[in-house]
Design an enzyme around this catalytic site. Structure first.
Site, short mmCIF file in Angstrom:
data_model
loop_
_atom_site.label_atom_id
_atom_site.label_comp_id
_atom_site.label_asym_id
_atom_site.label_seq_id
_atom_site.Cartn_x
_atom_site.Cartn_y
_atom_site.Cartn_z
N ASP A 30 19.68 -58.70 7.58
CA ASP A 30 20.59 -57.66 7.07
C ASP A 30 19.77 -56.69 6.23
O ASP A 30 18.88 -57.10 5.48
CB ASP A 30 21.71 -58.28 6.23
CG ASP A 30 22.91 -57.36 6.16
OD1 ASP A 30 23.95 -57.66 6.78
OD2 ASP A 30 22.81 -56.29 5.49
N PHE A 157 36.17 -62.51 18.76
CA PHE A 157 37.63 -62.57 18.59
C PHE A 157 38.04 -63.34 17.34
O PHE A 157 39.21 -63.67 17.17
CB PHE A 157 38.27 -63.22 19.82
CG PHE A 157 38.00 -62.47 21.09
CD1 PHE A 157 38.69 -61.31 21.39
CD2 PHE A 157 37.03 -62.90 21.98
CE1 PHE A 157 38.43 -60.59 22.55
CE2 PHE A 157 36.75 -62.20 23.14
CZ PHE A 157 37.45 -61.04 23.43
N PHE A 272 52.37 -63.44 15.91
CA PHE A 272 52.34 -61.99 15.72
C PHE A 272 53.71 -61.36 15.92
O PHE A 272 53.82 -60.19 16.24
CB PHE A 272 51.29 -61.33 16.63
CG PHE A 272 49.89 -61.50 16.11
CD1 PHE A 272 49.31 -62.75 16.04
CD2 PHE A 272 49.17 -60.42 15.63
CE1 PHE A 272 48.03 -62.92 15.52
CE2 PHE A 272 47.89 -60.58 15.12
CZ PHE A 272 47.34 -61.84 15.07
N CYS A 283 39.81 -54.23 11.76
CA CYS A 283 39.75 -54.12 13.23
C CYS A 283 40.90 -53.36 13.89
O CYS A 283 40.65 -52.44 14.65
CB CYS A 283 39.66 -55.52 13.83
SG CYS A 283 38.09 -56.30 13.46
N LYS A 286 40.98 -49.49 13.34
CA LYS A 286 39.79 -48.83 13.90
C LYS A 286 39.74 -49.00 15.43
O LYS A 286 39.39 -48.06 16.15
CB LYS A 286 38.57 -49.42 13.21
CG LYS A 286 37.38 -49.74 14.03
CD LYS A 286 36.27 -50.27 13.17
CE LYS A 286 35.88 -51.69 13.47
NZ LYS A 286 35.48 -51.94 14.84
#
Ligand SMILES: NC(=O)c1ccc[n+]([C@@H]2O[C@H](COP(=O)([O-])OP(=O)(O)OC[C@H]3O[C@@H](n4cnc5c(N)ncnc54)[C@H](O)[C@@H]3O)[C@@H](O)[C@H]2O)c1
Length: 453
Positions: A30, A157, A272, A283, A286
């Site tokens: 990183d 995912f 959901f 996520c 965007k």
């Protein structure tokens, strides 16, 4: 295998730790040196349940460093897991991806490596990354990269909060490449997960009914589209139930029962379908925006995806409208927000509804008091100028409040002593933004309870 992972955020670090736990030799890279120093000391820069524990177990297979030079040469696989945040026009900002692709071309001097896009990238990015690597390789090595690289897409995912579980016990693994060698390498890499042959960590037990994990092995463009299409579908499922909740409110229907009644249809599924103040996080916003923007490049519109976005932003206005309806005047009111993170079990504040709601209330002249069990430090660093008052406890949030809003359904908030909280409040109004609290109990304590629908 020797694996290098570039970007040690929520995705890169989880992937690195899991692959290290499975026995691969992993180098996590990183550019943020502070993150690397923290990781070297055995601490994690993000809050994710069991990450510290799994990292300790995987430690003999993990190495952390802050630059690409020397960290990619021995790799069989290089994952790119840097951020792809939204640019002002809604398309993803690919500058980190392009920096990394060029860096790989510059520093890789081995015979063959598979470069894998794990970042969520627009359709076509695989080809673009391939061309950037080759261009940079040629520029720095003075010869063409013939056969040294191949590019694959391996969309992620995981859900923050259950990231390790989702990685080790994935619903499916998707790999896409136009080069069969990449697919073979990724198949070998993920074999312990696909066949579930690894010893499960005691704190992350293997789900009882898990069998072999399906592998979708496809071309680059399909893998890239699968990621966007999956996220957009989840986002629109949430917006769908939120849209239905408006009507439920008007006709006096119970949205929890409606959601259950719809979801028990196996074709639909119950997950959901809980009405609330809408999605947040790094996520859905965007990725739906990127999908709409990619479609535009092909002269297409995506009315369903766009509608899901519109409904989501309306949900946040609905919180303010409901408070206004109840309190009549917002100027000068004190509103307490319970929860800042975009969902429980994470400290991620990207596109968190709490931030948007706090801003809207402050703009209307409210004093906003906030609390979160894990995201306070991040909030103070990232939103110091917002003007919200940070509190050490939910009790402090309730002090003199005209209303409390449950924004994030942390389990500990369900267990709060709401009777004691009520005694500290100026008005006993509670807006349950997640329909997660016990209406009857709160009403008994004298609250005016407002849910979503
Ligand atoms: N967070 C999620 O739940 C999730 C889930 C699925 C997919 N994704 C996708 O995965 C990608 C990464 O997301 P994230 O949440 O982990 O992001 P993040 O912001 O947490 O992490 C990205 C990391 O990349 C590092 N970085 C940036 N430029 C770099 C460079 N040139 N060299 C080395 N490191 C660099 C940053 O310092 C940061 O630590 C995104 O494309 C995102 O859409 C995220």
């Amino acid at each position: 295998m020797n694996v290098s992972i570039i970007g040690t955020g929520y995705v890169g670090l989880t992937t690195g730790v899991c692959l290290g736990y499975l026995g691969h030799k992993v180098t996590c890279i990183d550019s943020d040196e502070k993150k690397i120093a923290l990781l070297r000391s055995g601490k994690t820069p993000i809050y994710e349940p069991y990450l510290t524990e799994l990292m300790a177990e995987a430690q003999p297979n993990l190495r952390f460093c802050s630059n690409l030079a020397g960290a990619v040469n021995n790799a069989d696989v290089i994952f790119i897991a840097v951020g792809t945040p939204p640019a002002p026009d809604g398309s993803p900002d690919l500058r980190y991806l392009s920096q990394v692709a060029r860096g790989i071309g510059e520093h890789y001097a081995g015979d063959f490596v598979v470069v894998v896009n794990k970042s969520t990238v627009p359709i076509g990015s695989g080809n673009w990354v391939d061309s950037l690597i080759r261009e940079s390789y040629e520029q720095h090595h003075g010869r063409k990269a013939n056969g040294n690289f191949c590019v694959a897409s391996n969309p992620e995912f995981l859900r923050e909060g259950t990231a390790l579980h989702d990685s080790l016990y994935a619903d499916r693994v998707v790999v896409g490449s136009d080069d069969s060698r990449a697919l073979e390498v990724l198949y070998s890499l993920y074999r312990p997960i696909l066949d579930q042959t690894f010893a499960a960590p005691t704190y992350l037990p293997r789900p009882e009914r898990i069998g072999a994990v399906p592998l979708i092995s496809t071309d680059l463009a399909s893998a890239e589209l699968i990621k966007y299409a999956a996220n957009a579908f989840l986002a629109l499922k949430i917006s769908y139930i939120n849209e239905i909740s408006h009507l439920a409110e008007k006709v006096g229907a119970d949205i929890a029962q409606v959601g259950k009644g719809i979801g028990l249809d196996a074709r639909i599924g119950t997950r959901f379908l809980q009405a609330g103040i809408g999605w947040g996080g790094s996520c859905f916003g965007k990725d739906t925006s990127a999908l709409v923007s990619t479609a535009k490049e092909y002269n297409l519109t995506m009315p369903i995806v766009q509608a899901a976005r519109d409904v989501n932003s309306r949900q946040r206005d609905r919180v303010v409208a409901k408070l206004l309806g109840e309190l009549k005047i917002l100027k000068g009111r004190t509103i307490g927000l319970l929860g800042l993170a975009f969902k429980p079990n994470t400290d991620d504040l990207r596109e968190a509804p709490a931030i948007d709601i706090a801003k809207k209330l402050i703009d209307r002249g409210c004093k906003v008091r906030v609390h979160d069990p894990v995201a306070m430090e991040r909030f103070q660093q990232e939103y110091a100028t917002l003007g919200a008052i940070c509190c050490d406890s939910p009790e402090e949030v309730a002090d003199e409040a005209d209303a409390l809003v449950l924004v994030t359904e942390w389990p500990e908030y369900r267990e709060l002593d709401f009777e004691a909280l009520a005694a500290r409040m100026h008005c006993r109004v509670i807006l349950d933004g997640r329909n997660a609290l016990d209406r009857a109990r709160l009403t008994r304590f004298g609250y005016r309870y407002i849910g979503i629908a």
